[in-house]
Design a protein around this motif. Structure first.
Motif, mmCIF file in Angstrom:
data_model
loop_
_atom_site.group_PDB
_atom_site.id
_atom_site.type_symbol
_atom_site.label_atom_id
_atom_site.label_comp_id
_atom_site.label_asym_id
_atom_site.label_seq_id
_atom_site.Cartn_x
_atom_site.Cartn_y
_atom_site.Cartn_z
ATOM 1 N N GLU A 1 26.288 40.652 38.532
ATOM 2 C CA GLU A 1 26.724 41.309 39.761
ATOM 3 C C GLU A 1 26.645 40.319 40.921
ATOM 4 O O GLU A 1 25.719 39.523 41.006
ATOM 5 N N PRO A 2 27.639 40.366 41.838
ATOM 6 C CA PRO A 2 27.548 39.480 43.009
ATOM 7 C C PRO A 2 26.336 39.828 43.865
ATOM 8 O O PRO A 2 25.898 40.978 43.905
ATOM 9 N N LEU A 3 25.809 38.841 44.525
ATOM 10 C CA LEU A 3 24.683 39.058 45.420
ATOM 11 C C LEU A 3 25.134 39.890 46.615
ATOM 12 O O LEU A 3 26.257 39.721 47.105
ATOM 13 N N SER A 4 24.281 40.724 47.109
ATOM 14 C CA SER A 4 24.585 41.548 48.271
ATOM 15 C C SER A 4 24.908 40.662 49.466
ATOM 16 O O SER A 4 24.192 39.707 49.762
ATOM 17 N N GLY A 5 25.999 40.972 50.151
ATOM 18 C CA GLY A 5 26.381 40.218 51.333
ATOM 19 C C GLY A 5 27.170 38.955 51.059
ATOM 20 O O GLY A 5 27.534 38.248 51.990
ATOM 21 N N TRP A 6 27.441 38.654 49.805
ATOM 22 C CA TRP A 6 28.162 37.447 49.446
ATOM 23 C C TRP A 6 29.618 37.756 49.133
ATOM 24 O O TRP A 6 29.943 38.815 48.595
ATOM 25 N N ALA A 7 30.491 36.795 49.416
ATOM 26 C CA ALA A 7 31.876 36.802 48.956
ATOM 27 C C ALA A 7 32.000 35.647 47.965
ATOM 28 O O ALA A 7 31.547 34.535 48.250
ATOM 29 N N VAL A 8 32.581 35.908 46.804
ATOM 30 C CA VAL A 8 32.660 34.903 45.748
ATOM 31 C C VAL A 8 34.105 34.814 45.258
ATOM 32 O O VAL A 8 34.712 35.837 44.924
ATOM 33 N N TYR A 9 34.625 33.595 45.218
ATOM 34 C CA TYR A 9 35.997 33.345 44.791
ATOM 35 C C TYR A 9 35.988 32.354 43.631
ATOM 36 O O TYR A 9 35.744 31.160 43.833
ATOM 37 N N ASP A 10 36.281 32.833 42.425
ATOM 38 C CA ASP A 10 36.442 31.942 41.283
ATOM 39 C C ASP A 10 37.825 31.310 41.391
ATOM 40 O O ASP A 10 38.780 31.956 41.843
ATOM 41 N N THR A 11 37.932 30.050 41.010
ATOM 42 C CA THR A 11 39.222 29.362 41.109
ATOM 43 C C THR A 11 39.511 28.603 39.827
ATOM 44 O O THR A 11 38.617 28.411 38.989
ATOM 45 N N GLY A 12 40.728 28.125 39.712
ATOM 46 C CA GLY A 12 41.105 27.224 38.638
ATOM 47 C C GLY A 12 41.075 25.776 39.104
ATOM 48 O O GLY A 12 41.450 24.873 38.369
ATOM 49 N N LYS A 13 40.627 25.557 40.329
ATOM 50 C CA LYS A 13 40.597 24.215 40.911
ATOM 51 C C LYS A 13 39.378 23.434 40.434
ATOM 52 O O LYS A 13 38.348 24.011 40.100
#
Length: 152
Positions: A19-31
Motif C-alpha cells: 500500500e502507498p504511504l499515507s500522504g505520498w504520491a507515487v508514479y511508476d514509470t518505464g523510464k
C-alpha cells in the motif's frame, strides 16, 4: 481464537507493505533512473520552481565499491513560496524545500515519489491557518503537474 487472529494479522502484513504511504504520491514509470532524474529536473523548471537541493547515496556508495540502486532526493521550492509560507508560519519553513524522490527499481525502470505539500504542511496549519492550506493546495497542483510531466 486469539491465535487465529494473530495469524490473520501476520498474513495481512505483506499486503499492507504494498500500500502507498499515507500522504505520498507515487508514479511508476518505464523510464530509466537517469532519464527520470533529468526529466524531473526539467519539469520542475517548466513549472516555475527551482531545484534547491539534490542528494543521494548512489555515487558515494560506488566510490566505496558498493553498488546500490539509483536513489536521488530533489528538493524543490522558490522564493515566492518561501516568502508566502513565512507570512503564515515561521515553523513551516523547516519543510522547505519539499522533495521529490527518484528511485531505481529492480527491473531497471524508475519510480518518482513525493509527499504531497498539503501533507508536509499539515502539522503547521494550526499556526498558518487557511492561508497556509491554500499555499499547500497550490503546491499540490504544481507538484502533480511536475510529476505528470516528468513521467510521460
Amino acid at each position: 481464537m486469539k491465535v487465529l487472529g494473530a495469524i490473520i494479522c501476520l498474513l495481512a502484513l505483506p499486503a499492507l507493505a504494498d500500500e502507498p504511504l499515507s500522504g505520498w504520491a507515487v508514479y511508476d514509470t518505464g523510464k530509466s533512473y537517469e532519464e527520470l532524474v533529468a526529466d524531473t529536473k526539467a519539469a520542475v523548471k517548466e513549472n516555475g520552481l527551482i531545484v534547491v537541493t539534490q542528494a543521494g547515496p548512489t555515487k558515494a556508495a560506488a566510490a566505496r565499491g558498493i553498488t546500490i540502486p539509483g536513489n536521488r532526493v530533489i528538493g524543490v521550492f522558490n522564493n515566492d513560496f518561501a516568502v508566502r509560507v513565512l507570512e503564515t508560519s515561521t515553523a513551516a519553513m523547516i519543510e522547505a524545500p519539499i522533495r521529490f524522490y527518484v528511485t531505481e527499481d529492480d527491473d531497471g525502470t524508475a519510480t518518482l515519489s513525493y509527499k504531497t505539500p498539503s501533507f508536509v504542511f499539515a502539522p503547521y496549519v494550526y499556526e498558518g491557518g487557511e492561508a497556509l492550506s491554500d499555499i499547500a493546495s497550490e503546491l499540490d497542483n504544481r507538484f502533480q503537474d511536475i510529476a505528470e510531466n516528468a513521467v510521460k
